[in-house]
Scaffold this motif. Structure first.
Motif, PDB file in Angstrom:
ATOM      1  N   SER A  86     -34.730 -18.034  22.092  1.00 34.89           N
ATOM      2  CA  SER A  86     -35.705 -18.666  21.151  1.00 34.89           C
ATOM      3  C   SER A  86     -37.010 -18.387  21.561  1.00 34.89           C
ATOM      4  CB  SER A  86     -35.454 -19.973  20.914  1.00 34.89           C
ATOM      5  OG  SER A  86     -34.459 -20.280  20.189  1.00 34.89           O
ATOM      6  N   GLU A  87     -37.267 -18.262  23.151  1.00 33.18           N
ATOM      7  CA  GLU A  87     -38.650 -18.020  23.753  1.00 33.18           C
ATOM      8  C   GLU A  87     -38.944 -16.999  24.043  1.00 33.18           C
ATOM      9  OE1 GLU A  87     -39.542 -21.928  26.607  1.00 33.18           O
ATOM     10  OE2 GLU A  87     -37.813 -20.546  27.407  1.00 33.18           O
ATOM     11  N   ASN A  88     -38.043 -15.756  23.882  1.00 28.85           N
ATOM     12  CA  ASN A  88     -38.415 -14.487  24.232  1.00 28.85           C
ATOM     13  C   ASN A  88     -38.373 -13.376  23.220  1.00 28.85           C
ATOM     14  OD1 ASN A  88     -35.975 -13.681  24.417  1.00 28.85           O
ATOM     15  ND2 ASN A  88     -35.793 -13.321  26.430  1.00 28.85           N
ATOM     16  N   ARG A  89     -38.049 -13.923  21.983  1.00 27.03           N
ATOM     17  CA  ARG A  89     -37.814 -12.840  20.848  1.00 27.03           C
ATOM     18  C   ARG A  89     -38.968 -12.022  20.401  1.00 27.03           C
ATOM     19  NH1 ARG A  89     -34.693 -17.663  17.032  1.00 27.03           N
ATOM     20  NH2 ARG A  89     -36.816 -18.622  17.780  1.00 27.03           N
ATOM     21  N   GLU A  90     -40.174 -12.823  20.486  1.00 32.02           N
ATOM     22  CA  GLU A  90     -41.298 -11.773  19.951  1.00 32.02           C
ATOM     23  C   GLU A  90     -41.570 -10.844  21.098  1.00 32.02           C
ATOM     24  OE1 GLU A  90     -41.385 -15.211  19.918  1.00 32.02           O
ATOM     25  OE2 GLU A  90     -41.590 -15.714  17.877  1.00 32.02           O
ATOM     26  N   SER A  91     -41.463 -11.473  22.335  1.00 30.42           N
ATOM     27  CA  SER A  91     -41.949 -10.533  23.245  1.00 30.42           C
ATOM     28  C   SER A  91     -41.242  -9.214  23.459  1.00 30.42           C
ATOM     29  CB  SER A  91     -42.252 -11.313  24.795  1.00 30.42           C
ATOM     30  OG  SER A  91     -40.735 -11.794  25.119  1.00 30.42           O
ATOM     31  N   LEU A  92     -39.836  -9.327  23.380  1.00 34.11           N
ATOM     32  CA  LEU A  92     -38.855  -8.481  23.484  1.00 34.11           C
ATOM     33  C   LEU A  92     -38.990  -7.485  22.458  1.00 34.11           C
ATOM     34  CD1 LEU A  92     -35.718 -10.092  24.816  1.00 34.11           C
ATOM     35  CD2 LEU A  92     -37.178  -8.847  26.242  1.00 34.11           C
ATOM     36  N   LEU A  93     -39.391  -7.956  21.116  1.00 44.48           N
ATOM     37  CA  LEU A  93     -39.624  -7.128  20.032  1.00 44.48           C
ATOM     38  C   LEU A  93     -40.799  -6.107  20.280  1.00 44.48           C
ATOM     39  CD1 LEU A  93     -39.133  -9.061  16.664  1.00 44.48           C
ATOM     40  CD2 LEU A  93     -38.100  -6.799  17.257  1.00 44.48           C
ATOM     41  N   LYS A  95     -42.108  -5.359  23.081  1.00 50.07           N
ATOM     42  CA  LYS A  95     -42.049  -4.571  24.227  1.00 50.07           C
ATOM     43  C   LYS A  95     -41.101  -3.550  23.923  1.00 50.07           C
ATOM     44  CE  LYS A  95     -43.306  -8.015  27.668  1.00 50.07           C
ATOM     45  NZ  LYS A  95     -42.825  -8.946  28.579  1.00 50.07           N
ATOM     46  N   HIS A  96     -40.704  -3.506  22.745  1.00 46.86           N
ATOM     47  CA  HIS A  96     -39.555  -2.454  22.463  1.00 46.86           C
ATOM     48  C   HIS A  96     -38.370  -2.561  23.246  1.00 46.86           C
ATOM     49  CE1 HIS A  96     -42.484   0.109  19.934  1.00 46.86           C
ATOM     50  NE2 HIS A  96     -43.155  -0.515  20.181  1.00 46.86           N
ATOM     51  N   LYS A  97     -38.091  -3.684  23.691  1.00 45.96           N
ATOM     52  CA  LYS A  97     -36.722  -3.894  24.340  1.00 45.96           C
ATOM     53  C   LYS A  97     -35.643  -3.890  23.151  1.00 45.96           C
ATOM     54  CE  LYS A  97     -38.428  -3.930  28.506  1.00 45.96           C
ATOM     55  NZ  LYS A  97     -38.052  -2.861  29.368  1.00 45.96           N
ATOM     56  N   VAL A  98     -35.875  -4.566  21.974  1.00 45.87           N
ATOM     57  CA  VAL A  98     -35.055  -4.674  20.759  1.00 45.87           C
ATOM     58  C   VAL A  98     -35.715  -4.227  19.604  1.00 45.87           C
ATOM     59  CG1 VAL A  98     -33.780  -6.720  21.671  1.00 45.87           C
ATOM     60  CG2 VAL A  98     -35.885  -6.709  20.440  1.00 45.87           C
ATOM     61  N   ASP A  99     -34.974  -3.785  18.790  1.00 46.93           N
ATOM     62  CA  ASP A  99     -35.844  -3.155  17.282  1.00 46.93           C
ATOM     63  C   ASP A  99     -35.840  -4.261  16.017  1.00 46.93           C
ATOM     64  OD1 ASP A  99     -36.188  -0.387  18.591  1.00 46.93           O
ATOM     65  OD2 ASP A  99     -34.110  -0.530  18.662  1.00 46.93           O
ATOM     66  N   ILE A 100     -34.543  -4.977  16.075  1.00 49.54           N
ATOM     67  CA  ILE A 100     -34.657  -6.085  15.101  1.00 49.54           C
ATOM     68  C   ILE A 100     -33.965  -7.299  15.851  1.00 49.54           C
ATOM     69  CG2 ILE A 100     -34.713  -4.458  13.448  1.00 49.54           C
ATOM     70  CD1 ILE A 100     -31.402  -5.024  13.040  1.00 49.54           C
ATOM     71  N   VAL A 223     -35.032 -11.492   9.554  1.00 49.01           N
ATOM     72  CA  VAL A 223     -34.682 -10.478  10.625  1.00 49.01           C
ATOM     73  C   VAL A 223     -36.058 -10.152  11.138  1.00 49.01           C
ATOM     74  CG1 VAL A 223     -34.090  -7.923  10.873  1.00 49.01           C
ATOM     75  CG2 VAL A 223     -32.809  -9.389   9.189  1.00 49.01           C
ATOM     76  N   GLY A 224     -36.236 -10.383  12.515  1.00 49.63           N
ATOM     77  CA  GLY A 224     -37.756 -10.046  13.251  1.00 49.63           C
ATOM     78  C   GLY A 224     -37.814  -8.545  13.493  1.00 49.63           C
ATOM     79  N   LEU A 225     -38.887  -7.990  13.142  1.00 48.44           N
ATOM     80  CA  LEU A 225     -39.255  -6.585  13.248  1.00 48.44           C
ATOM     81  C   LEU A 225     -40.610  -6.605  14.054  1.00 48.44           C
ATOM     82  CD1 LEU A 225     -38.104  -6.677  10.044  1.00 48.44           C
ATOM     83  CD2 LEU A 225     -38.127  -4.243  10.690  1.00 48.44           C
ATOM     84  N   ARG A 226     -40.927  -5.612  14.432  1.00 52.10           N
ATOM     85  CA  ARG A 226     -42.291  -5.401  15.234  1.00 52.10           C
ATOM     86  C   ARG A 226     -43.358  -5.499  13.921  1.00 52.10           C
ATOM     87  NH1 ARG A 226     -39.391  -2.611  18.946  1.00 52.10           N
ATOM     88  NH2 ARG A 226     -38.991  -0.711  17.609  1.00 52.10           N
ATOM     89  N   LYS A 227     -44.719  -6.163  14.572  1.00 56.90           N
ATOM     90  CA  LYS A 227     -45.544  -6.345  13.471  1.00 56.90           C
ATOM     91  C   LYS A 227     -46.051  -5.120  12.862  1.00 56.90           C
ATOM     92  CE  LYS A 227     -48.421  -9.421  11.409  1.00 56.90           C
ATOM     93  NZ  LYS A 227     -47.863 -10.247  10.482  1.00 56.90           N
ATOM     94  N   GLY A 228     -46.157  -5.182  11.363  1.00 56.52           N
ATOM     95  CA  GLY A 228     -46.537  -4.015  10.755  1.00 56.52           C
ATOM     96  C   GLY A 228     -45.513  -3.022  10.235  1.00 56.52           C
ATOM     97  N   ASP A 229     -44.314  -3.175  10.473  1.00 54.64           N
ATOM     98  CA  ASP A 229     -43.326  -2.267  10.123  1.00 54.64           C
ATOM     99  C   ASP A 229     -42.876  -2.596   8.743  1.00 54.64           C
ATOM    100  OD1 ASP A 229     -41.325  -0.377  10.055  1.00 54.64           O
ATOM    101  OD2 ASP A 229     -40.112  -1.197  11.928  1.00 54.64           O
ATOM    102  N   ILE A 230     -43.703  -1.926   7.984  1.00 56.70           N
ATOM    103  CA  ILE A 230     -43.269  -2.524   6.604  1.00 56.70           C
ATOM    104  C   ILE A 230     -42.193  -1.350   5.982  1.00 56.70           C
ATOM    105  CG2 ILE A 230     -44.206  -2.331   4.157  1.00 56.70           C
ATOM    106  CD1 ILE A 230     -45.656  -4.302   6.055  1.00 56.70           C
ATOM    107  N   ASP A 231     -42.096  -0.356   6.402  1.00 59.49           N
ATOM    108  CA  ASP A 231     -41.015   0.608   5.967  1.00 59.49           C
ATOM    109  C   ASP A 231     -39.789  -0.018   6.621  1.00 59.49           C
ATOM    110  OD1 ASP A 231     -42.664   2.345   4.627  1.00 59.49           O
ATOM    111  OD2 ASP A 231     -42.865   3.861   6.383  1.00 59.49           O
TER     112      ASP A 231
END
Length: 275
Positions: A86-93, A95-100, A223-231
């Motif tokens: 719960s703490e690192n979901r945003e940072s890993l997204l 940092k491109h460590k995860v994609d969704i 489903v979390g994605l990197r900020k701004g990934d509208i497609d």
């Protein structure tokens, strides 16, 4: 004054290189997971029913299966998994460590400032888990004065204390799996979060804990994605819609939570929108 002919000629490759580098940065920063053939799904490792990592390193659960379905529908030929909290979901997204990310990730206004949310893929409801034999807690207001576990990075406890104004005694914990153990050990009186999370733990310790069945708020799991990934977001939403329409969502919900006694929502949730 203009540059001498030779100096101007020498500057052209440098200018071209700079322009190319800038173009590369722009393409990289705007890249969408909709174009990727390998998608890494961030899931939790310690939530039975939703996502649990076994001793062999294999992840199992509803969010694992749903993540696989979504990634495949988006065109991925390879789906990988990585543990998030719960703490690192945003940072890993970012940092491109995860994609969704599918990790009981409730959509909130604050989180939406950091990531783009697809979905939700499930509308959970916050409920309460207690030990079998506990006769004092039947609803949210009964948590007043009781020890309630507060999992790090989760917003569920604040919904009780700040949102409902119930003066529960919060006891910090690193995760909901730790909260579950603290409940079994008697160090807390209750755990309150989305019913899907609680259902998994209740199924694991069915003779020791129970979900009281008094939901009091909605938890929209996105489903979390990197900020701004509208497609990417639009692709995720299309995949979620198909998952419910073709019966996959119902099948998976019953597979992982059918025996839990928790009411399952099997209709397509109302999406947040990707704009």
């Amino acid at each position: 004054m203009g540059l001498p002919r030779t100096a101007a000629a020498a500057a052209l490759p440098a200018l071209a290189l700079t322009a190319s580098a800038l173009a590369g940065c722009t393409a990289s920063s705007s890249a969408s997971i909709a174009d990727q053939k390998t998608i890494t799904v961030g899931v939790k490792a310690d939530q039975p029913g939703l996502s649990l990592k076994g001793t062999g390193g294999t992840y199992r659960g509803f969010e694992v299966d749903a993540g696989t379905y979504i990634a495949r529908k988006m065109g991925a030929t390879k789906v990988e998994y990585a543990t998030v909290t719960s703490e690192n979901r945003e940072s890993l997204l970012n940092k491109h460590k995860v994609d969704i990310v599918l990790a009981s990730y409730s959509i909130t206004a604050e989180r939406a400032k950091l990531v783009t949310f697809g979905g939700p893929y499930y509308l959970a409801h916050q409920d309460i888990m207690v030990r079998v034999g506990e006769n004092r807690i039947h609803q949210a207001h009964d948590l007043a004065g009781r020890r309630m576990c507060q999992a790090s990075g989760s917003v569920s406890t604040s919904r009780v204390v700040s949102g409902l104004g119930i003066p529960a005694v919060t006891v910090p914990s690193p995760s909901y799996s730790a909260c579950y153990q603290m409940l079994l050990d008697g160090r807390v009186d209750a755990v309150s979060t989305g019913d899907m999370v609680l259902a998994g733990f209740a199924a694991e310790g069915r003779s020791k804990v129970k979900v009281v069945g008094a939901p009091f708020s909605d938890e929209r799991y996105g489903v979390g994605l990197r900020k701004g990934d509208i497609d990417g977001c639009e692709g995720v939403n299309k995949a979620i819609t198909e998952m419910y329409q073709d019966g996959t969502a119902s099948r998976l919900l019953r597979k992982w939570f059918g025996a839990s006694g928790v009411h399952l929502v099997e209709s397509v949730p109302e999406f947040e929108g990707c704009g």
